[in-house]
Design a protein around this motif. Structure first.
Motif, mmCIF file in Angstrom:
data_model
loop_
_atom_site.group_PDB
_atom_site.id
_atom_site.type_symbol
_atom_site.label_atom_id
_atom_site.label_comp_id
_atom_site.label_asym_id
_atom_site.label_seq_id
_atom_site.Cartn_x
_atom_site.Cartn_y
_atom_site.Cartn_z
ATOM 1 N N GLU A 100 -16.827 2.439 58.670
ATOM 2 C CA GLU A 100 -15.697 3.197 58.144
ATOM 3 C C GLU A 100 -16.200 4.202 57.119
ATOM 4 O OE1 GLU A 100 -12.640 0.641 56.614
ATOM 5 O OE2 GLU A 100 -13.031 -0.833 58.170
ATOM 6 N N ARG A 101 -15.628 5.390 57.158
ATOM 7 C CA ARG A 101 -15.977 6.403 56.172
ATOM 8 C C ARG A 101 -15.263 6.075 54.866
ATOM 9 N NH1 ARG A 101 -17.387 11.908 58.424
ATOM 10 N NH2 ARG A 101 -17.248 12.263 56.217
ATOM 11 N N PRO A 102 -15.895 6.377 53.736
ATOM 12 C CA PRO A 102 -15.212 6.144 52.468
ATOM 13 C C PRO A 102 -14.094 7.160 52.287
ATOM 14 C CG PRO A 102 -17.271 7.280 52.087
ATOM 15 C CD PRO A 102 -17.227 6.944 53.554
ATOM 16 N N ASP A 103 -13.104 6.763 51.566
ATOM 17 C CA ASP A 103 -12.011 7.651 51.227
ATOM 18 C C ASP A 103 -12.371 8.311 49.897
ATOM 19 O OD1 ASP A 103 -9.570 8.911 51.194
ATOM 20 O OD2 ASP A 103 -8.444 7.140 50.581
ATOM 21 N N TYR A 104 -12.037 9.589 49.745
ATOM 22 C CA TYR A 104 -12.306 10.293 48.501
ATOM 23 C C TYR A 104 -11.061 11.064 48.111
ATOM 24 C CZ TYR A 104 -14.680 13.056 44.957
ATOM 25 O OH TYR A 104 -15.051 13.627 43.766
ATOM 26 N N ARG A 105 -10.283 10.448 47.240
ATOM 27 C CA ARG A 105 -9.045 11.068 46.781
ATOM 28 C C ARG A 105 -9.003 11.029 45.270
ATOM 29 N NH1 ARG A 105 -4.891 7.944 50.711
ATOM 30 N NH2 ARG A 105 -6.007 8.446 52.607
ATOM 31 N N MET B 263 -12.084 9.825 43.329
ATOM 32 C CA MET B 263 -12.540 8.442 43.418
ATOM 33 C C MET B 263 -12.957 8.116 44.846
ATOM 34 S SD MET B 263 -10.605 4.974 42.162
ATOM 35 C CE MET B 263 -10.653 5.491 40.465
ATOM 36 N N LEU B 264 -14.165 7.585 45.007
ATOM 37 C CA LEU B 264 -14.630 7.078 46.296
ATOM 38 C C LEU B 264 -14.142 5.647 46.453
ATOM 39 C CD1 LEU B 264 -18.363 8.169 46.529
ATOM 40 C CD2 LEU B 264 -16.565 8.746 48.139
ATOM 41 N N GLN C 228 -22.286 6.983 33.756
ATOM 42 C CA GLN C 228 -22.179 7.756 34.979
ATOM 43 C C GLN C 228 -20.920 7.477 35.793
ATOM 44 O OE1 GLN C 228 -25.238 5.908 34.455
ATOM 45 N NE2 GLN C 228 -26.014 7.679 33.351
ATOM 46 N N PHE C 229 -20.393 6.265 35.700
ATOM 47 C CA PHE C 229 -19.259 5.948 36.575
ATOM 48 C C PHE C 229 -18.421 4.798 36.040
ATOM 49 C CE2 PHE C 229 -21.461 2.266 38.016
ATOM 50 C CZ PHE C 229 -20.579 1.522 38.766
ATOM 51 N N THR C 230 -17.240 4.690 36.631
ATOM 52 C CA THR C 230 -16.357 3.539 36.449
ATOM 53 C C THR C 230 -16.052 3.015 37.845
ATOM 54 O OG1 THR C 230 -15.367 4.483 34.467
ATOM 55 C CG2 THR C 230 -14.116 2.746 35.597
ATOM 56 N N GLY C 231 -16.208 1.718 38.029
ATOM 57 C CA GLY C 231 -15.949 1.121 39.335
ATOM 58 C C GLY C 231 -15.045 -0.091 39.224
ATOM 59 N N HIS C 232 -14.342 -0.375 40.301
ATOM 60 C CA HIS C 232 -13.468 -1.543 40.369
ATOM 61 C C HIS C 232 -13.786 -2.315 41.642
ATOM 62 C CE1 HIS C 232 -10.730 -0.423 37.083
ATOM 63 N NE2 HIS C 232 -11.056 0.814 37.434
ATOM 64 N N TYR D 274 -11.815 -6.922 50.586
ATOM 65 C CA TYR D 274 -12.658 -6.391 49.515
ATOM 66 C C TYR D 274 -12.392 -4.898 49.377
ATOM 67 C CZ TYR D 274 -16.889 -5.321 46.871
ATOM 68 O OH TYR D 274 -17.774 -4.888 45.912
ATOM 69 N N ASP D 275 -11.932 -4.502 48.204
ATOM 70 C CA ASP D 275 -11.695 -3.090 47.908
ATOM 71 C C ASP D 275 -12.571 -2.691 46.731
ATOM 72 O OD1 ASP D 275 -9.458 -2.117 49.644
ATOM 73 O OD2 ASP D 275 -8.491 -3.889 48.803
ATOM 74 N N ALA D 276 -13.371 -1.667 46.938
ATOM 75 C CA ALA D 276 -14.229 -1.143 45.877
ATOM 76 C C ALA D 276 -13.878 0.322 45.659
ATOM 77 C CB ALA D 276 -15.698 -1.278 46.264
ATOM 78 N N SER D 277 -13.827 0.728 44.398
ATOM 79 C CA SER D 277 -13.565 2.126 44.085
ATOM 80 C C SER D 277 -14.502 2.575 42.975
ATOM 81 C CB SER D 277 -12.103 2.335 43.690
ATOM 82 O OG SER D 277 -11.785 1.582 42.538
ATOM 83 N N PHE D 278 -14.904 3.839 43.058
ATOM 84 C CA PHE D 278 -15.867 4.400 42.117
ATOM 85 C C PHE D 278 -15.415 5.792 41.690
ATOM 86 C CE2 PHE D 278 -17.937 1.919 45.407
ATOM 87 C CZ PHE D 278 -18.662 0.991 44.692
ATOM 88 N N ARG D 279 -15.416 6.030 40.391
ATOM 89 C CA ARG D 279 -15.139 7.358 39.853
ATOM 90 C C ARG D 279 -16.363 7.773 39.037
ATOM 91 N NH1 ARG D 279 -10.596 10.105 39.344
ATOM 92 N NH2 ARG D 279 -9.311 8.246 39.544
ATOM 93 N N PHE D 280 -16.928 8.915 39.377
ATOM 94 C CA PHE D 280 -18.128 9.399 38.710
ATOM 95 C C PHE D 280 -17.766 10.365 37.598
ATOM 96 C CE2 PHE D 280 -19.444 7.698 42.677
ATOM 97 C CZ PHE D 280 -20.646 7.079 42.400
ATOM 98 N N HIS D 281 -18.587 10.369 36.529
ATOM 99 C CA HIS D 281 -18.319 11.165 35.343
ATOM 100 C C HIS D 281 -19.431 12.186 35.113
ATOM 101 C CE1 HIS D 281 -15.462 7.974 34.540
ATOM 102 N NE2 HIS D 281 -16.434 7.088 34.482
ATOM 103 N N GLY D 282 -19.064 13.320 34.539
ATOM 104 C CA GLY D 282 -20.034 14.331 34.128
ATOM 105 C C GLY D 282 -20.919 14.790 35.273
ATOM 106 N N ALA D 283 -22.205 14.941 34.967
ATOM 107 C CA ALA D 283 -23.166 15.422 35.957
ATOM 108 C C ALA D 283 -23.303 14.481 37.144
ATOM 109 C CB ALA D 283 -24.527 15.643 35.295
ATOM 110 N N ALA D 284 -22.942 13.217 36.969
ATOM 111 C CA ALA D 284 -23.035 12.242 38.065
ATOM 112 C C ALA D 284 -22.110 12.606 39.227
ATOM 113 C CB ALA D 284 -22.723 10.842 37.559
ATOM 114 N N LYS D 285 -21.110 13.444 38.973
ATOM 115 C CA LYS D 285 -20.226 13.871 40.055
ATOM 116 C C LYS D 285 -20.994 14.600 41.157
ATOM 117 C CE LYS D 285 -16.061 14.372 37.270
ATOM 118 N NZ LYS D 285 -15.055 15.328 36.760
#
Length: 158
Positions: free
Chosen positions: A4-9, A12-13, A95-99, A115-126
């Protein structure tokens, strides 16, 4: 397992996977509620240590992870524990916040795990989001394989 492809909305991945294990929900919940066990089921975790708390909501963990060949330290906190059906951990660093949200439901003699994982990247890590978006489905599938194998051992008395 389908790739499955990750969702990016909204910046947040996310990755979503569902599978069934032979272990009962209470055993699965007890195992997952202790995030130190991530060393056994998360292929990216190199080391995970409880640094504060009694294992309940608010407990803090220091997780050393290997991701795309680089080691990083992530501080996790237990955000929610609802036995025997739900666990939620939040991980953060610069660099990120994940759940990690894991829902458990009785299924036959075992447990359906979502299992649901989500990641939001910050600053240059984007800037790494396109690379992570390609790698995330592979990592999610690998995580589910390792997690199912570990949980199935719980179903046989481990």
């Amino acid at each position: 397992m389908a790739l499955e492809r990750p969702d990016y909305r909204g910046g947040m991945l996310t990755a979503h996977r569902t599978f069934t294990t032979t272990a009962a929900p209470d055993r699965v919940h007890t195992f997952l509620a202790d995030f130190e066990n991530a060393e056994e089921w998360d292929p990216g975790t190199v080391e995970c240590t409880r640094v504060d708390g009694d294992g309940g909501v608010g407990t803090r963990y220091r997780n050393v992870s290997s991701f795309l060949g680089r080691k990083t330290t992530v501080d996790y906190v237990t955000r929610e524990l609802t036995a025997p059906s739900f666990v939620h951990f939040e991980g953060t660093n610069q660099q990120f916040t994940g759940h990690d949200r894991i829902t458990l439901q009785a299924s036959g003699g075992g447990t359906q795990v979502t299992y649901d994982a989500s990641f939001r990247f910050h600053g240059a890590a984007k800037l790494v989001v396109p690379v992570v978006a390609v790698y995330l489905p592979l990592l999610a599938n690998k995580t589910v394989t390792q997690l199912r194998e570990r949980l199935d051992r719980l179903g046989f008395g481990d």
